[in-house]
Design a protein around this motif. Structure first.
Motif, mmCIF file in Angstrom:
data_model
loop_
_atom_site.group_PDB
_atom_site.id
_atom_site.type_symbol
_atom_site.label_atom_id
_atom_site.label_comp_id
_atom_site.label_asym_id
_atom_site.label_seq_id
_atom_site.Cartn_x
_atom_site.Cartn_y
_atom_site.Cartn_z
ATOM 1 N N GLN A 294 -6.241 -7.067 4.504
ATOM 2 C CA GLN A 294 -4.981 -6.333 4.626
ATOM 3 C C GLN A 294 -5.015 -5.362 5.809
ATOM 4 O OE1 GLN A 294 -2.263 -6.587 2.440
ATOM 5 N NE2 GLN A 294 -3.325 -8.291 1.486
ATOM 6 N N TRP B 57 -3.870 4.064 1.406
ATOM 7 C CA TRP B 57 -3.551 3.667 0.038
ATOM 8 C C TRP B 57 -4.405 4.489 -0.921
ATOM 9 C CZ3 TRP B 57 -4.281 0.569 4.169
ATOM 10 C CH2 TRP B 57 -3.297 -0.375 4.494
ATOM 11 N N SER C 130 2.176 -4.523 0.941
ATOM 12 C CA SER C 130 0.740 -4.239 0.895
ATOM 13 C C SER C 130 0.342 -3.471 -0.354
ATOM 14 C CB SER C 130 0.324 -3.450 2.143
ATOM 15 O OG SER C 130 0.823 -2.129 2.117
ATOM 16 N N VAL D 209 -1.282 -4.903 9.873
ATOM 17 C CA VAL D 209 -0.991 -6.127 9.122
ATOM 18 C C VAL D 209 0.272 -6.794 9.662
ATOM 19 C CG1 VAL D 209 -0.441 -7.070 6.849
ATOM 20 C CG2 VAL D 209 -2.128 -5.261 7.048
ATOM 21 N N GLN E 117 0.085 -5.907 -3.231
ATOM 22 C CA GLN E 117 -1.072 -6.784 -3.057
ATOM 23 C C GLN E 117 -2.374 -6.051 -3.354
ATOM 24 O OE1 GLN E 117 -0.922 -9.121 0.648
ATOM 25 N NE2 GLN E 117 1.273 -8.822 0.675
ATOM 26 N N SER F 199 2.241 -1.134 11.117
ATOM 27 C CA SER F 199 0.900 -1.370 10.594
ATOM 28 C C SER F 199 0.235 -2.541 11.302
ATOM 29 C CB SER F 199 0.959 -1.655 9.090
ATOM 30 O OG SER F 199 1.509 -2.935 8.860
#
Length: 323
Positions: free
Chosen positions: A288, A252, A44, A207, A47, A205
Motif C-alpha cells: 500500500q 494510518w 486504503s 499508492v 484495505q 499518495s
C-alpha cells in the motif's frame, strides 16, 4: 471517617472495580472485536483494516470484523468509536484526515484528544509531488523558481483541506512561495487531469501516483516525508530540495474510546505490533506504499497530537475551509 466506614468504603470501591477487572481479564473472549473503517470499501483505510482484521482473528482466537462507518472525512466513524461502550471491543482505523478534522470541521460531537485513545500508529507513507512528463518542470527546484518568478503555478490535490493541500500551504508559507490550489473530488479525477496535462502539478499518495510514474506519464519531483521512499528511492525529499525539516506524511492509526481500560489498550497494542511483524501482513501493507511504524500507545499519541497541532496552525494561518 470511622474504621467501619473506611472498611465499607473500601469494600464498595472493590465491588465497583469488579466488573472492570472481569472485563479486562476475559478480553477478548466475550464477543467479536470490531474494526471501524472510517472510509468506504476500496480505499486504503478499508484495505488496511481488512489486512489487520484477518491477522488479528488468528492471533486473538476471536473474530475480528470490519465495519464501514463513513462520512465527514472520517469523523463520523471516529465519533462512533469515541462514544462506543468502553469494553475494548470497538476500534477505529483512521487516516491522516484524523489530524486535520479538529481544525477543519466545526462542532464535532467529540473531543479528538480527550475522547479517543491512540492504540497504535500503523505506518506512514509519502505523498508525491509529480508533473506530466511533457512539463517544463524537471525538478522541484524548477517549481520553486517559477513561483519566485511570479509565474502562475497551479497544483491539484484530492480535495480542499486534504493533507496535500495543507502540505503545500505550509510549504508556501514557510518558503515565501505562491501557488494556486486546484481541488479535485478524489485521487481518480486528479490523476486523470494530471496525466492529460490539465494540471501542472499533482500532490497525492504514492499508492495513487506510482502507477502513472511507472507508465512514464508522470514525472515525480519530490516526496513529502523526511526520508526518501523505498518505492521511489531516486526521488528526493522536499527537505533535500532546500526546505530542511519539512515532513508531511500520510499515516494510518488505530484508536479506541479513551474510557477503555488501559490494560486492554496495552494488550491490543501488543497484538497489533505482533501482526505488523508478520511477514505476510508486512508485505501487504508495504504494497500500500506504507512504511510500517508500530510502537507504543504513548508514541502513537505523541505523533497524532503533533499532527493535530501542526495542521491546526496551517488551517488557521491560511484560512483553509473544508469543501
Amino acid at each position: 471517617m470511622t474504621p467501619r466506614r473506611t472498611l465499607l468504603a473500601l469494600a464498595l470501591a472493590a465491588c465497583a472495580a469488579l466488573p472492570v477487572q472481569a472485563q479486562v481479564g476475559d478480553w477478548p473472549k466475550r464477543q467479536p472485536v470490531r474494526l471501524v473503517s472510517v472510509f468506504p470499501p476500496g480505499g486504503s483505510v478499508d484495505q488496511v483494516a481488512r489486512i489487520l482484521a484477518q491477522q488479528l482473528t488468528q492471533q486473538l482466537g476471536q473474530t475480528v470484523i470490519v465495519e464501514n462507518k463513513v462520512g465527514a472525512s472520517g469523523s463520523i466513524g471516529t465519533g462512533f468509536v469515541a462514544h462506543a461502550a468502553p469494553d475494548g471491543y470497538t476500534y477505529a482505523v483512521v487516516f491522516d484526515t484524523h489530524g486535520v478534522n479538529p481544525s477543519l470541521i466545526p462542532n464535532m460531537p467529540f473531543d479528538t484528544k480527550k475522547d479517543l485513545a491512540p492504540v497504535a500508529l500503523l505506518g506512514t507513507a509519502p505523498m508525491v509531488i509529480a508533473t506530466p512528463v511533457a512539463s517544463e518542470y524537471k525538478s522541484f527546484g524548477d517549481v520553486v523558481a517559477a513561483s519566485k518568478a511570479k509565474k502562475n503555478v497551479n497544483f491539484g490535490t484530492v480535495g480542499s483541506g486534504s493533507l496535500g493541500h495543507l502540505a503545500m500551504a505550509l510549504l508556501g508559507k514557510n518558503g515565501g512561495l505562491e501557488w494556486t490550489h486546484v481541488p479535485y473530488k478524489g485521487g481518480g479525477p486528479l490523476m486523470q487531469d494530471a496525466v492529460a496535462g490539465h494540471v501542472p502539478l499533482s500532490v497525492a499518495s504514492i499508492v495513487v501516483t506510482k502507477p502513472h510514474i511507472d507508465s512514464k506519464r508522470l514525472r515525480p519531483l519530490a516526496v513529502t516525508t523526511s526520508k526518501r521512499s523505498p518505492d521511489l528511492p531516486d526521488v528526493p525529499t522536499v527537505a533535500e530540495s532546500g526546505y530542511a525539516g519539512f515532513d508531511a506524511p500520510a499515516w494510518w492509526g488505530v484508536l479506541t474510546s479513551a474510557r477503555v481500560p488501559p490494560e486492554i489498550v496495552r494488550r491490543m497494542n501488543e497484538e497489533i505490533n505482533k501482526a505488523l511483524k508478520n511477514p505476510e501482513v508486512a508485505g501487504k501493507l508495504q504494497g500500500q506504499g506504507m512504511t510500517i511504524v508500530g510502537g507504543t500507545p504513548e508514541a502513537a499519541k505523541a505523533f497524532i497530537d503533533q499532527q493535530i497541532d501542526t495542521w491546526a496552525v496551517v488551517v488557521r494561518e491560511n484560512n483553509i475551509k473544508a469543501e
